[in-house]
Write a protein that holds these residues in place. Structure first.
Motif, short mmCIF file in Angstrom:
data_model
loop_
_atom_site.label_atom_id
_atom_site.label_comp_id
_atom_site.label_asym_id
_atom_site.label_seq_id
_atom_site.Cartn_x
_atom_site.Cartn_y
_atom_site.Cartn_z
N GLN A 39 0.85 -1.19 0.00
CA GLN A 39 0.00 0.00 0.00
C GLN A 39 0.88 1.24 0.00
O GLN A 39 1.75 1.40 0.86
CB GLN A 39 -0.91 0.02 1.22
CG GLN A 39 -1.84 1.21 1.23
CD GLN A 39 -2.82 1.16 2.39
OE1 GLN A 39 -3.35 0.11 2.72
NE2 GLN A 39 -3.05 2.31 3.00
N LYS A 115 -5.84 1.06 -1.66
CA LYS A 115 -5.83 0.62 -0.27
C LYS A 115 -5.66 -0.89 -0.19
O LYS A 115 -6.01 -1.63 -1.12
CB LYS A 115 -7.14 1.01 0.43
CG LYS A 115 -7.45 2.49 0.38
CD LYS A 115 -6.52 3.27 1.28
CE LYS A 115 -6.88 4.74 1.26
NZ LYS A 115 -5.76 5.60 1.23
N ARG A 116 -5.14 -1.34 0.95
CA ARG A 116 -4.96 -2.76 1.19
C ARG A 116 -6.27 -3.49 0.94
O ARG A 116 -7.34 -3.04 1.34
CB ARG A 116 -4.51 -2.96 2.63
CG ARG A 116 -4.09 -4.38 2.91
CD ARG A 116 -3.44 -4.45 4.25
NE ARG A 116 -4.24 -5.34 5.08
CZ ARG A 116 -4.14 -5.45 6.36
NH1 ARG A 116 -3.31 -4.70 7.03
NH2 ARG A 116 -4.87 -6.31 7.02
N VAL A 138 -3.20 -5.30 -3.50
CA VAL A 138 -2.52 -4.32 -2.64
C VAL A 138 -2.44 -4.92 -1.25
O VAL A 138 -3.44 -5.32 -0.67
CB VAL A 138 -3.28 -2.97 -2.63
CG1 VAL A 138 -2.57 -1.97 -1.71
CG2 VAL A 138 -3.41 -2.42 -4.06
N LYS A 139 -1.23 -4.99 -0.72
CA LYS A 139 -0.95 -5.59 0.59
C LYS A 139 -0.57 -4.49 1.57
O LYS A 139 -0.42 -3.32 1.20
CB LYS A 139 0.21 -6.59 0.48
CG LYS A 139 -0.02 -7.70 -0.52
CD LYS A 139 -1.06 -8.66 0.00
CE LYS A 139 -1.14 -9.90 -0.88
NZ LYS A 139 -2.02 -10.91 -0.33
N GLU A 140 -0.34 -4.87 2.85
CA GLU A 140 0.10 -3.88 3.83
C GLU A 140 1.45 -3.31 3.39
O GLU A 140 2.20 -3.94 2.66
CB GLU A 140 0.16 -4.47 5.24
CG GLU A 140 1.14 -5.59 5.43
CD GLU A 140 0.56 -6.98 5.14
OE1 GLU A 140 1.25 -7.95 5.44
OE2 GLU A 140 -0.56 -7.09 4.60
N THR A 141 1.75 -2.12 3.85
CA THR A 141 2.94 -1.38 3.44
C THR A 141 4.23 -2.17 3.63
O THR A 141 5.14 -2.07 2.82
CB THR A 141 3.01 -0.05 4.21
OG1 THR A 141 1.80 0.66 3.95
CG2 THR A 141 4.17 0.80 3.75
N TYR A 143 4.60 -5.49 3.62
CA TYR A 143 4.50 -6.86 3.09
C TYR A 143 5.75 -7.23 2.31
O TYR A 143 6.22 -6.49 1.45
CB TYR A 143 3.26 -6.98 2.21
CG TYR A 143 3.05 -8.36 1.65
CD1 TYR A 143 2.56 -9.38 2.45
CD2 TYR A 143 3.34 -8.65 0.32
CE1 TYR A 143 2.35 -10.66 1.95
CE2 TYR A 143 3.13 -9.91 -0.18
CZ TYR A 143 2.64 -10.92 0.63
OH TYR A 143 2.44 -12.18 0.13
#
Length: 148
Positions: A39, A115-116, A138-141, A143
């Motif tokens: 993200q 967004k995630r 989209v994954k967490e920042t 990831y």
């Protein structure tokens, strides 16, 4: 069937099989796996994925397009330095790995902040193979599948 006809038929079948083998080996066979985008926290984002080539001929990733940004490029990372390149090789029987800390897809001047949990659609363009559309999750920042 006389001997001449049998030889001609055998030769035609052998030639056809040889041409079939050559033609199937003479094209890249590409598959994309493991795509993800952390993200973004600014108006820039990076994309990562693996392009596998099970064919007998190399290809090149020449560009990436996406509705997320009009400015999408491919970047090489060497000695902790990132620079834009015009293409990446996808070797015959090998793979192109775009990964965190290495070569990657770079999106600048994002039109929106994904967004995630959402996906970002991209189209990968190659020198020989037809374009491939990929929906990148989209994954967490933070990831990083290589470190899990």
């Amino acid at each position: 069937m006389n001997r001449r006809t049998a030889v001609a038929v055998g030769l035609a079948l052998t030639t056809g099989l040889a041409l079939t083998a050559c033609s199937s080996d003479s094209v890249p066979r590409l598959e994309v796996t493991g795509a993800f985008m952390p993200q973004p926290v600014s108006d820039m984002a990076a994309g990562f994925l693996l392009v596998k080539n099970s064919g007998g001929t190399a290809d090149r990733l020449t560009s990436v397009t996406s509705s997320l940004s009009d400015n999408v490029s491919i970047h090489e990372t060497k000695n902790n330095t990132m620079r834009m390149v015009t293409s990446f090789e996808v070797p015959a029987g090998g793979e192109l790995d775009l990964e965190r800390g290495g070569n990657h897809i770079m999106f600048t001047e994002l039109k929106q902040q994904p967004k995630r949990g959402e996906t970002v659609s991209v189209e990968l363009h190659f020198e020989k193979a037809d374009p491939i559309t990929v929906d990148i999750p989209v994954k967490e920042t933070t990831y990083n599948p290589k470190k899990q």
